[in-house]
Design an enzyme around this catalytic site. Structure first.
Site, PDB file in Angstrom:
ATOM      1  CD  GLU A   1      -1.320  -2.870   1.595  1.00 31.41           C
ATOM      2  OE1 GLU A   1      -0.199  -2.107   1.715  1.00 31.41           O
ATOM      3  OE2 GLU A   1      -2.324  -2.537   1.717  1.00 31.41           O
TER       4      GLU A   1
ATOM      5  CB  CYS B   1      -4.943   2.782   0.259  1.00 25.77           C
ATOM      6  SG  CYS B   1      -3.471   2.556  -1.084  1.00 25.77           S
TER       7      CYS B   1
END
Lengths: 146, 146
Positions: free
Chosen positions: A56, A84
Site C-alpha cells: 500500500e 495495517c
C-alpha cells in the site's frame, strides 16, 4: 460494482503472486483513478530490508507521482489483505476515496488496533476475492513453517 | 541521558529548519544507533508530492539501509514533533527501541487516535526541546496564514 471490484482485485492478486515468488509475505495492491490503474505494487519488506515497504505504501507513492499530487481523493485502492495501521494512517493522509480489500487481517489489521484511523470520507469494502487472497497467505506461512 | 537527548534533538531541529526553509511543515528527525547518527531527514511531503514522505518514514528507511536490516531494536528516533499514527505504525513494525520527541501534536499525534499502536518494548520520552520545536511549527503556520 462487484464485477469491477473483482476485476481490479484480480490485478492486485497478480501483484501478491509476484511477492510470493520473491518469498515476501504475499500482499499486492493496485490504485485506480477514473477506471485506470495508475499504480501496481507488492510487498517488498524483505527485498528492500525496510518495514515501510508494504504494498500500500508503495502504491500511494506511485499514484501520487502518476497524478502529480499528494491527495488521492478520486482514487480507489485494491489490496489483497486488510491494511495495517501504518498503511491505514498513510491512506488517511492521502484522503483516499475508497479502499477495497480481500481478506481481513485479524491480528495486524487496522480495524483491531485503530478502528478510527481512516479519513471520515473514505469508504471501505471488504471480502472481495477474500478466499484467493487468504489461500496465498496460508500457503506462504505453511511453506515457511516447513 | 537528558544532555544526550538534547544533543540529538538539536540535530533533529537542524533538519526541521531545513524543512522550514523549503516551505514544508517543519519537522525533522535523526536515528541514533550506538551513539552514532545513522539517519537524518526532514518532512518532504510537498517537495515529493507524497503524503508518506514524513521525516520519520524517511529516517526508518535510511536507518534500515545503513544497518542492512529492517529491525531497529537497537535504535533511538529523535523527532521534533510527536509522530502521527502512520509513522507510529511504521515504528512499531521496525520495533524501535526508543522514541524521543519534542512537542506533542494534540490534533494529529498518535496518542490521540492510536494510543496502543507502538511495539510493547518501545520506550517513549516526550518534551525534549519542546519549546524550540513548537516555535518553528507556530512560525510556519503563522507565516502561512499571512
Amino acid at each position: 460494482m462487484l464485477q469491477e471490484d473483482e476485476y481490479y482485485m484480480k490485478q492486485a492478486l497478480l501483484e501478491a503472486q509476484k511477492a510470493f515468488e520473491k518469498a515476501e509475505v504475499p500482499i499486492g495492491a493496485v490504485i485506480v483513478s477514473d477506471k485506470r490503474i495508475i499504480a501496481r505494487s507488492h510487498n517488498l519488506t524483505e527485498t528492500l530490508n525496510d518495514t515501510t515497504a508494504h504494498a500500500e505504501m508503495q502504491a500511494i507513492t506511485a499514484a501520487s507521482i502518476a497524478l502529480g499530487g499528494k491527495y488521492l481523493t478520486n482514487c480507489v485502492l485494491y489490496v489483497t489483505v486488510e491494511p495495517c495501521p501504518m498503511c491505514a494512517g498513510a491512506l488517511a493522509w492521502a484522503q483516499i476515496k475508497r479502499i477495497v480489500y480481500g481478506i481481513k487481517d485479524e491480528k495486524r489489521g487496522y480495524h483491531k488496533i485503530t478502528p478510527f484511523i481512516l479519513h471520515p470520507k473514505t469508504k471501505v469494502t471488504s471480502k472481495i476475492l477474500a478466499e484467493e487472497s487468504g489461500f496465498l497467505m496460508k500457503k506462504f506461512f505453511k511453506d515457511k513453517r516447513n
